[in-house]
Design an enzyme around this catalytic site. Structure first.
Site, PDB file in Angstrom:
ATOM      1  N   ARG A  44       0.811  -1.228   0.000  1.00 27.27           N
ATOM      2  CA  ARG A  44       0.000   0.000   0.000  1.00 27.27           C
ATOM      3  C   ARG A  44       0.843   1.277   0.000  1.00 27.27           C
ATOM      4  NH1 ARG A  44      -3.176  -3.475  -0.634  1.00 27.27           N
ATOM      5  NH2 ARG A  44      -5.319  -3.532   0.109  1.00 27.27           N
ATOM      6  N   GLU A  86      -4.243   3.083   7.035  1.00 25.83           N
ATOM      7  CA  GLU A  86      -4.037   3.052   5.591  1.00 25.83           C
ATOM      8  C   GLU A  86      -4.526   4.365   4.990  1.00 25.83           C
ATOM      9  OE1 GLU A  86      -5.884   1.474   1.727  1.00 25.83           O
ATOM     10  OE2 GLU A  86      -5.651  -0.256   3.054  1.00 25.83           O
ATOM     11  N   SER A 140     -10.474  -0.278   3.624  1.00 25.52           N
ATOM     12  CA  SER A 140      -9.718  -0.616   4.841  1.00 25.52           C
ATOM     13  C   SER A 140      -9.190   0.661   5.482  1.00 25.52           C
ATOM     14  CB  SER A 140      -8.522  -1.504   4.505  1.00 25.52           C
ATOM     15  OG  SER A 140      -8.949  -2.686   3.898  1.00 25.52           O
TER      16      SER A 140
END
Ligand code: EPU
Length: 339
Positions: A166, A334, A238
């Site tokens: 990510r 995130e 998320s």
């Protein structure tokens, strides 16, 4: 042709649906637009910049005292192909899932596991989006963009992008300073689908086998069942990353929490499912004011309607604290918080 709008409401441009505004919204269709806008409105150069694709990974804590830059570069073109593969250059403003559908429709393999991820192509390398065992970096050949810091166009080949889970060079080093203009992807004309992750295999068996189109349909079905549609309920997918811990800590956790999903990584490290930990700690479905933990996926925080960014952040911090106390695990966000 660029479009400049002062005092712009961002309510429909952030997937949490937070009611915030920015000093300016500037959408540009090409690099020439940027130069023209800066010539015509030189004071804009002084504004703080935030580059927004689909706004699907942002948490605004307040109005943004600056300019939102929306790169609306459109179009696809095949830049290379041979018997095995095809390379396609895609504008940063193209809707990501529209591109995935285009690939699957043409029988090109590589993007199908990343179906239905919200957002635009420009955000794909920045965030190195991933799902169901595939990360976008696997199909990214190079990234073209404009570096505001250096005031020049730049092209980064795959290995120079420093992709990780990510993240990438564009998120670590050049966040809001490098505007992706296009991404070149390599897709395969024959391929093997990746079906090992979680529910995918089972869903594919129910669908009659792992064809390219079935993988896309199965991923869509699973995502729709678990993840709230941001058009209906504000969220950013998320909220936390899955934490990476030592193999020893993962073994201890797995003993305490039977069924904990663990994904071994290089270097004696193990990624564990944050959603599982949050769920076990009793947070799933919990409401705090107008913010809540989604009732089908504990990794997702939602805006029940009218929540502020601070409320959502407060809930996320309470979860981080609790997971640290209960399991000794640090949860990293995130989602990008914008102050
Ligand atoms: N789990 C629970 N309870 C929950 C949530 C999850 O027990 O409330 C368990 C699940 O049963 C499963 C495991 O935890 O065994 C992992 O859950 P899931 O497969 O739903 O995936 P995830 O780890 O929660 C990651 C990505 C998602 C991506 C899915 C599928 C991260 C931070 N998230 O989620 O990406 O779609 O895998 O590959 O890596 C996103 O980045 O926004 C995103 C949605």
């Amino acid at each position: 042709m660029y479009k400049l709008i002062p005092n712009f409401s961002l309510k429909y441009n952030n997937s949490f649906g937070l009611d915030v505004a920015a000093n300016y919204w500037l959408s540009i269709g090409d690099q020439e637009d940027w130069i023209l806008a800066m010539e015509q409105y030189p004071h804009l150069a002084e504004e703080k910049k935030l580059i927004v694709g689909g706004g699907s990974n942002l948490l605004f804590l307040a109005d943004f005292d600056g300019m939102i830059l929306s790169p609306d570069f459109s179009g696809y073109s095949i830049t290379y192909q041979d018997g095995d593969s095809v390379e396609v250059e895609v504008g940063a403003g193209v809707d990501w899932d529209e591109f995935v559908a285009h690939c699957v429709g043409n029988g090109w393999y590589g993007a199908e596991n990343l179906s239905l991820i919200p957002g635009k192509v420009g955000a794909v390398p920045v965030q190195n989006i991933g799902a169901y065992g595939v990360e976008a970096e696997k199909i990214i050949v190079r990234v073209n963009g404009y570096n505001f810091g250096k005031q020049t166009a730049e092209c980064y080949e795959h290995d120079a992008c420093r992709f990780s889970y990510r993240s990438s060079l564009f998120k670590e080093q050049w966040l809001n300073q490098f505007m992706v203009t296009s991404v070149v992807f390599r897709l395969w004309k024959q391929g093997e689908v990746v079906t090992g992750y979680g529910d995918l295999d089972r869903t594919l068996r129910d669908m009659g086998g792992p064809t390219l189109a079935n993988v896309r349909n199965a991923v869509i079905q699973i995502r729709e069942a678990k993840l709230p549609n941001p058009k209906k309920i504000g969220n950013a997918g998320s909220f936390f990353k899955n934490p990476v811990v030592s193999a020893e800590q993962a073994a201890e956790l797995a003993e305490r929490l039977p069924g904990l999903p663990v994904y071994p990584q290089a270097g004696n490290l193990v990624k564990v499912a944050a959603g599982f930990l949050i769920d076990q700690a009793g947070w799933k479905g919990k409401k705090v004011g107008r913010a809540a933990v989604h009732d089908r996926q504990a990794l997702v925080l939602v805006n029940l309607g009218g929540a502020t960014g601070e409320e959502i952040l407060g809930l996320s911090q309470a979860i981080q604290q609790d997971i640290l106390e209960k399991f000794g695990v640090v949860l990293e966000r995130e989602v990008q918080v914008v102050c």
